[in-house]
Write an enzyme that holds these catalytic residues in place. Structure first.
Site, PDB file in Angstrom:
ATOM      1  NE  ARG A  17      -3.752  -1.923  -2.978  1.00 45.74           N
ATOM      2  CZ  ARG A  17      -2.882  -0.807  -3.152  1.00 45.74           C
ATOM      3  NH1 ARG A  17      -3.284  -0.023  -4.371  1.00 45.74           N
ATOM      4  NH2 ARG A  17      -1.804  -0.285  -2.649  1.00 45.74           N
ATOM      5  CB  ALA A  19      -2.187   1.593   5.013  1.00 42.44           C
ATOM      6  CB  CYS A 127       3.485  -2.654  -2.663  1.00 39.92           C
ATOM      7  SG  CYS A 127       1.463  -2.901  -2.632  1.00 39.92           S
ATOM      8  CG  ASP A 198       0.182  -2.156   5.091  1.00 37.79           C
ATOM      9  OD1 ASP A 198       1.075  -2.153   4.191  1.00 37.79           O
ATOM     10  OD2 ASP A 198      -0.885  -1.923   4.327  1.00 37.79           O
ATOM     11  CE  LYS A 234      -0.658   4.621   5.934  1.00 37.68           C
ATOM     12  NZ  LYS A 234       0.223   4.986   4.793  1.00 37.68           N
TER      13      LYS A 234
HETATM   14  P1  RI2 Z   1      -0.791   3.955   1.500  1.00 39.68           P
HETATM   15  C1  RI2 Z   1      -0.530  -1.376   0.792  1.00 39.68           C
HETATM   16  O1  RI2 Z   1      -1.212  -2.418   1.211  1.00 39.68           O
HETATM   17  C2  RI2 Z   1       0.903  -1.690   0.628  1.00 39.68           C
HETATM   18  O2  RI2 Z   1       1.427  -2.567   1.401  1.00 39.68           O
HETATM   19  C3  RI2 Z   1       1.314  -0.098   0.844  1.00 39.68           C
HETATM   20  O3  RI2 Z   1       2.992  -0.027   1.016  1.00 39.68           O
HETATM   21  C4  RI2 Z   1       0.727  -0.004   2.078  1.00 39.68           C
HETATM   22  O4  RI2 Z   1      -0.704  -0.339   1.888  1.00 39.68           O
HETATM   23  C5  RI2 Z   1       0.338   1.664   2.242  1.00 39.68           C
HETATM   24  O5  RI2 Z   1      -0.570   2.417   1.297  1.00 39.68           O
HETATM   25  P2  RI2 Z   1      -2.467  -3.211   0.321  1.00 39.68           P
HETATM   26  O6  RI2 Z   1      -3.781  -2.691   0.671  1.00 39.68           O
HETATM   27  O7  RI2 Z   1      -1.340   4.127   2.574  1.00 39.68           O
HETATM   28  O8  RI2 Z   1      -2.138  -3.133  -1.325  1.00 39.68           O
HETATM   29  O9  RI2 Z   1       0.642   4.736   1.423  1.00 39.68           O
HETATM   30  O10 RI2 Z   1      -2.216  -4.598   1.027  1.00 39.68           O
HETATM   31  O11 RI2 Z   1      -1.455   4.117   0.161  1.00 39.68           O
END
Ligand code: RI2
Length: 307
Positions: A17, A19, A127, A198, A234
């Site tokens: 997980r 993005a 998050c 995201d 992104k």
């Molecule tokens: P990085 C996550 O989503 C969060 O919303 C976080 O802000 C975003 O991805 C970006 O994360 P989820 O996968 O790419 O937990 O900066 O639903 O790590």
């Protein structure tokens, strides 16, 4: 299970997980698909297209995933007339370069983001964003004596990962429940909010973990800077063409045990939209920009996708 099937399953159940990580894992899976046995290049191309579809369908909101897959498909299409082994080499090289570029982007954002943070500041984040964690750790490395406040980020509690990581790094960290943001902004004198992304749309709107937009509103009311940190992967080229981003709705069982509240309906949207007017700046690997500059970045970076 093949690497592709495993990756799709892991993204769906959020074992992979974040993005950026889902984009990198998808490209790594496509690289493996390109290595599979095939009669000819056409067959491989077909396999990659099918794999791309499966990966794109694994989670719908973070645009880094389709952007990453489309990049590999673009390279495949461009090289489809090559003989099989040459074609494989091109895909492998493109996948490796993509992954290296994302690592470099993360590094660059860390440095730029750390420069934005002043000595002794308290930063609130939501998050679990690797990009934000990287910035805070860099600022800490610069000896800025920062403090961090992390929201739990119900229902999946990714904020606990952030809190643990930052605390173990040596940063003084406080965990709060999501609904405490407004009060805590005053009580702990928050200087800045920094969140990940995201998706960023052409009009500068930010799509991030559910709850982000409420935090932005609180920050706006209290005149606290609200910052998004994001790799350019992104940004959504489709938003230039008028498409809206699909907000993922996840299972009710993430919120409460099914049936526990009888006929009560449970709604579990995973992301929300923070309008550009509530965002003071976006930090990308190219530098700091106002959200209104998203259009320019998109034209420059994703021109090939829009042809
Ligand atoms: P990085 C996550 O989503 C969060 O919303 C976080 O802000 C975003 O991805 C970006 O994360 P989820 O996968 O790419 O937990 O900066 O639903 O790590």
């Amino acid at each position: 299970m093949s690497t592709l099937e495993q990756t799709v399953a892991d993204i769906k159940r959020m074992k992979i997980r974040g993005a950026l990580d889902i984009a990198i894992a998808s490209v790594a899976a496509m690289k493996e698909v390109a290595k599979e046995d095939a009669q000819d290049t056409d067959y491989l191309l077909n396999k990659l297209e099918k794999a791309g579809k499966k990966l794109k369908n694994s989670r719908p909101t973070a645009v880094s995933l389709p952007n990453a897959v489309n990049y590999i498909l673009h390279v495949s299409e461009k090289n489809k007339n090559l003989e099989q082994s040459e074609f494989r080499k091109k895909i492998t090289a493109a996948a490796d370069k993509f992954i290296r570029d994302q690592e470099k982007a993360l590094e660059a954002i860390g440095v730029i983001g750390a420069n934005v943070i002043e000595k002794d500041e308290t930063i609130l984040t939501h998050c679990n964003s690797d990009t934000v964690v990287h910035i805070l750790e860099k600022a800490f490395d610069q000896g800025k004596n920062i403090k961090a406040v992390c929201t739990e980020s119900r229902p999946r509690y990714q904020g606990l990962l952030t809190a643990k990581e930052l605390s173990e790094y040596g940063i003084q960290t406080t965990l709060i429940v999501d609904s405490a943001v407004h009060l805590v902004m005053k009580k702990l004198k928050i200087d800045k909010v920094i969140v990940g992304a995201d998706t960023v749309c052409a009009n500068g709107d930010l799509i991030n973990k559910i709850g982000t937009s409420q935090i932005a509103l609180c920050a706006h009311e209290q005149k606290i800077e609200f910052i998004a940190a994001t790799e350019s992967i992104k940004f959504s080229p489709q938003s230039l063409l008028g498409s809206t981003v699909q907000i993922e709705e996840r299972s009710a069982s993430e919120v409460i045990k099914p049936g526990k509240l009888g006929k009560v309906k449970i709604l579990n949207p995973a992301f929300d939209i923070t309008e550009a007017e509530y965002i003071n700046m976006i930090i990308t690997e190219y530098g700091i920009m106002p959200p209104q500059a998203a259009y320019n970045l998109l034209r420059e970076k994703f021109g090939w996708e829009l042809k």
